[in-house]
Design a protein around this motif. Sequence first.
Motif, PDB file in Angstrom:
ATOM      1  N   THR A 154      10.700  -1.354  25.111  1.00 31.87           N
ATOM      2  CA  THR A 154      10.130  -2.641  25.505  1.00 31.87           C
ATOM      3  C   THR A 154      10.487  -3.718  24.485  1.00 31.87           C
ATOM      4  O   THR A 154      10.888  -4.830  24.852  1.00 31.87           O
ATOM      5  CB  THR A 154       8.595  -2.534  25.657  1.00 31.87           C
ATOM      6  OG1 THR A 154       8.302  -1.550  26.647  1.00 31.87           O
ATOM      7  CG2 THR A 154       7.976  -3.862  26.046  1.00 31.87           C
ATOM      8  N   ASP A 155      10.340  -3.380  23.206  1.00 31.63           N
ATOM      9  CA  ASP A 155      10.703  -4.345  22.153  1.00 31.63           C
ATOM     10  C   ASP A 155      12.177  -4.721  22.249  1.00 31.63           C
ATOM     11  O   ASP A 155      12.536  -5.894  22.098  1.00 31.63           O
ATOM     12  CB  ASP A 155      10.404  -3.772  20.759  1.00 31.63           C
ATOM     13  CG  ASP A 155       8.927  -3.788  20.409  1.00 31.63           C
ATOM     14  OD1 ASP A 155       8.135  -4.434  21.135  1.00 31.63           O
ATOM     15  OD2 ASP A 155       8.555  -3.147  19.406  1.00 31.63           O
ATOM     16  N   SER A 215      14.112  -4.624  24.945  1.00 33.79           N
ATOM     17  CA  SER A 215      14.395  -5.378  26.165  1.00 33.79           C
ATOM     18  C   SER A 215      13.913  -6.823  26.084  1.00 33.79           C
ATOM     19  O   SER A 215      14.429  -7.690  26.796  1.00 33.79           O
ATOM     20  CB  SER A 215      13.782  -4.685  27.382  1.00 33.79           C
ATOM     21  OG  SER A 215      12.380  -4.797  27.360  1.00 33.79           O
ATOM     22  N   THR A 216      12.937  -7.083  25.219  1.00 36.52           N
ATOM     23  CA  THR A 216      12.447  -8.454  25.046  1.00 36.52           C
ATOM     24  C   THR A 216      13.087  -9.141  23.845  1.00 36.52           C
ATOM     25  O   THR A 216      12.678 -10.229  23.466  1.00 36.52           O
ATOM     26  CB  THR A 216      10.916  -8.473  24.876  1.00 36.52           C
ATOM     27  OG1 THR A 216      10.564  -7.714  23.713  1.00 36.52           O
ATOM     28  CG2 THR A 216      10.222  -7.909  26.099  1.00 36.52           C
TER      29      THR A 216
END
Length: 185
Positions: A95-96, A98-99
């Motif tokens: 998630t980190d 991808s952001t």
Amino acid sequence: MDPKTIFYYLLPGAITLVGVLLAFKSDILKDGTDCEVKPYSFANTQLLWWTLIIVCTFSMYYGEHGQIIKLTKSSLILLGISLGTITAAKIIDNTDKSTNASRHQDKNHSSNFVIDIISDGNGISVHRFQAFVFNVIFGLIFLNYFFTNQQFIEFGELELTLMGISSAAYVGLKATENKSVNPQE
């Protein structure tokens, strides 16, 4: 050579040796980052720790007694906690990534094995240290009990809850680690 000897001495020794070699000669314990010097990952380390302990004692028991040791709920729960920890950690890392979050893991800062697994972007952290200490203590208790009693220990609900809470705290706070990292570093 007696097959029992192979299972009792050689197989656990070979498994441990391969685990240790993989740990320090490959990226099996490293964080999934593209930086040149990858830091060691607590979640990967925890899973390898419990896998080696359980697989090696399992094969040693078979070699000594010629039968399969009775698995305990504790051994399965400890592996489950480790698998849950690594799964949640990978989800947070992905998630980190991808952001495009500024991740402390992506900086070439690996100090050494222990410092890496007990540190976040702000240095040594209490939650990582706690999880590390509890895993070491419970692992040594597991091994001592096995070698003393020739069976797997059955930890109580409170001990397993402590391990679960410790891993949950690691995962919960890991989700915020890269929110406080200074992007200017």
